[in-house]
Design an enzyme around this catalytic site. Structure first.
Site, mmCIF file in Angstrom:
data_model
loop_
_atom_site.group_PDB
_atom_site.id
_atom_site.type_symbol
_atom_site.label_atom_id
_atom_site.label_comp_id
_atom_site.label_asym_id
_atom_site.label_seq_id
_atom_site.Cartn_x
_atom_site.Cartn_y
_atom_site.Cartn_z
ATOM 1 C CE1 TYR A 13 68.006 87.720 39.933
ATOM 2 C CE2 TYR A 13 69.758 89.010 40.536
ATOM 3 C CZ TYR A 13 68.554 88.894 40.309
ATOM 4 O OH TYR A 13 67.680 89.993 40.801
ATOM 5 C CG ASP A 69 55.476 81.885 31.925
ATOM 6 O OD1 ASP A 69 56.298 82.206 31.661
ATOM 7 O OD2 ASP A 69 55.300 80.585 31.873
ATOM 8 C CB VAL A 70 57.491 86.909 30.417
ATOM 9 C CG1 VAL A 70 56.444 88.535 30.886
ATOM 10 C CG2 VAL A 70 58.578 86.938 31.333
ATOM 11 N N GLY A 124 55.812 91.353 36.287
ATOM 12 C CA GLY A 124 56.260 90.751 37.652
ATOM 13 C C GLY A 124 55.609 92.146 38.484
#
Lengths: 253, 269
Positions: free
Chosen positions: B161, B66-67, B16
């Site tokens: 989150y 894309d991890v 990111g």
């Protein structure tokens, strides 16, 4: 060696208050290396001598005083000595880790009170006095060096642990109360440390050292760069927090 | 003592890394002397970030990743080692920010839940797994995981989150304990409210307005994270592992309310 300019204390004046232990000379040296003028307040003459002796020659002229911060009057005396030499108090570092180990059933009230007084009351008194100067100048950085025993219990460590948890609570409280004055208050939590250079293999003969995930004791110089950052202007959004540098003890069962 | 804060020629991977806090960490790592592999899903931002690093006189590669796909996470670490010869630092920063928009539990689909877990938590695990072996082989490595204040405290209607960021803290602790014997450390950064360009306007709306409820009286700026990331990536933090470094304006120390300001709490349940 490229270094971020943020790790600089050039032009800042720091008060280093040590209640005991061997770490103060290393803390003083880190602050001086980053460019701060260091004024030391130590309970004992030999600690003050060690602090002044550890400073590079060009950083020795900023003074220091031997004082037990056990009353408002004693603290006021220290502050007036400091103000005789310096105009601003940008940084206050408190190392309140005077300790003794004894079974809880055998701790006398005098010893209990003494360790709370040296560590918590003295730190409160000097923070209160220096904090007033910082509020007036609308700037300050305070770092309390504490033990990881603020978060854990240890056999024979009750009096000391309580004082360290008190310092952590003081860190949080002053951070919240003084944040609006551009004062940041944080703590560095250390684990088992030694100021001596003992080879790692020798350290590991001790069972307790093998219990530390990184399998060696901490050194006071381990926290020098972190101390500098937490004392810097760049450390603006971190406040009221302990940062533990303890070889992994806190993350571990 | 302070020379320990230099990253002279270390090799860092930042997931990111093209935007927001990741980009700011990339910039500071490079200023401190590191070469950087920048990962992100979109090529534009990571290529621009790589160009910035090169302008600073350091080497950089942009690796579209894309991890949440373990093959791509493995390929990221492999590409880093192929280009730079090693990997010293991994910063797991990639996250689905959109997930921090408050959503009632009954409106969260299976796919919503899974997508957030895949990127925020599984992605960090995949990258750590890929980097752990080469780091252990060189007996030196630093894994830095970006968590959040929402990993420590709960947020109303912020399910994924909070859960994934809490998971990140636990991942850090387990990595630190398990990899300590190999010379690899792991720490978490816990940012509080730090709006970035990427922060959704809806999330901005949910942030404490202008930071007035924080002890510092203001929100953070992305630059705040730079010196912390460099410290954790450098040998100055060698004795620190399994720990968290919080930058949150004092939010966790005091909570949002008792700061001398009166937060406006709507009169609803």
């Amino acid at each position: 060696m490229p270094l971020l300019p943020q790790y600089s204390l050039a032009g800042k004046t720091a008060i280093l208050h040590s209640a005991g232990g061997d770490d103060a000379p290393f803390l003083a040296r880190a602050l001086a290396e980053a460019g701060a003028a260091v004024f030391a307040v130590c309970r004992r003459q030999d600690t003050l001598d060690a602090v002044l002796g550890a400073l590079p020659a060009q950083s020795r002229g900023y003074g220091g005083i031997v004082a037990a911060l056990d009353s408002e009057a004693a603290t006021a005396g220290v502050i007036s000595q400091f103000q005789f030499l310096h105009e601003r108090a940008d940084i206050l570092v408190n190392d309140g880790r005077s300790m003794f180990a004894r079974a809880a059933t055998r701790i006398g009230l005098e010893d209990w009170d003494e360790v709370q007084s040296r560590n918590v009351r003295a730190t409160f008194l000097i923070s209160q006095a220096v904090g007033a100067l910082m509020i007036a100048q609308e700037y300050g950085r305070i770092v309390n060096i504490i033990s990881g025993l603020a978060e854990r219990g240890m056999i024979n460590g009750s009096a000391f642990s309580v004082s360290q948890a008190g310092l952590l609570a003081l860190t949080r409280s002053l951070a919240v109360e003084w944040g609006q004055h551009n004062i940041r208050v944080n703590a560095i939590g250390v684990g088992w440390t030694t100021a001596d250079d003992i080879p790692v293999e020798e350290q590991r003969q001790e069972q307790l050292v093998r219990y530390i995930p990184l399998r060696q004791k901490g050194q006071p110089r381990d926290i020098g760069p972190l101390l500098v950052y937490l004392c810097s202007e760049a450390c603006d959004y971190t406040t009221g927090q302990p940062v533990y540098v303890d070889g992994g003890l806190n993350a571990h069962p | 003592m302070l020379e320990a804060l230099s990253l002279d020629d270390r090799v860092a991977v930042v997931t990111g890394g093209g935007t927001g806090l990741g980009l700011e960490m990339v910039r500071h790592l490079a200023r401190a002397g590191a070469n950087v592999a920048i990962a992100g899903r979109r090529t534009g931002p990571i290529e621009r970030a790589a160009d910035e690093v090169k302008l600073l006189g350091r080497d950089a590669i942009a690796v579209p990743t894309d991890v949440s796909d373990s093959a791509q996470a493995n390929a990221l670490i492999a590409a880093t080692i192929q280009h730079f010869g090693r990997v010293d630092v991994l910063i797991n920063n990639a996250a689905l920010v959109s997930d921090s928009i408050p959503t009632p539990i009954w409106d969260i689909s299976d796919e919503d839940w899974q997508a957030a877990l895949d990127v925020n938590l599984t992605g960090a695990f995949f990258c750590a797994r890929a980097a752990a072996r080469p780091m252990a082989d060189q007996a030196r490595g630093k894994i830095i995981n970006v968590s959040s204040g929402f990993g420590i405290r709960g947020g109303r209607d912020i399910y994924m989150y909070c859960c994934t960021k809490g998971g990140i803290l636990q991942l850090t602790r387990v990595l630190s304990f398990s990899l300590a014997r190999y010379g690899v450390t792991a720490n978490s950064i816990v940012p509080g409210f730090i709006p970035t360009v990427g922060t959704d306007s809806e999330i901005r709306e949910a942030l404490p307005r202008s930071g007035a409820y924080l002890p510092t009286g203001k929100l953070g700026v992305p630059e705040d994270i730079g010196p912390v990331a460099v410290f954790l990536a450098s040998s100055a933090s060698d004795y620190m592992t399994g720990e968290t470094f919080t930058l949150d304006g004092g939010g966790l120390a005091g909570g949002l309310a008792p700061t001398g300001y009166a937060p406006e709490i709507p009169l609803e349940p």
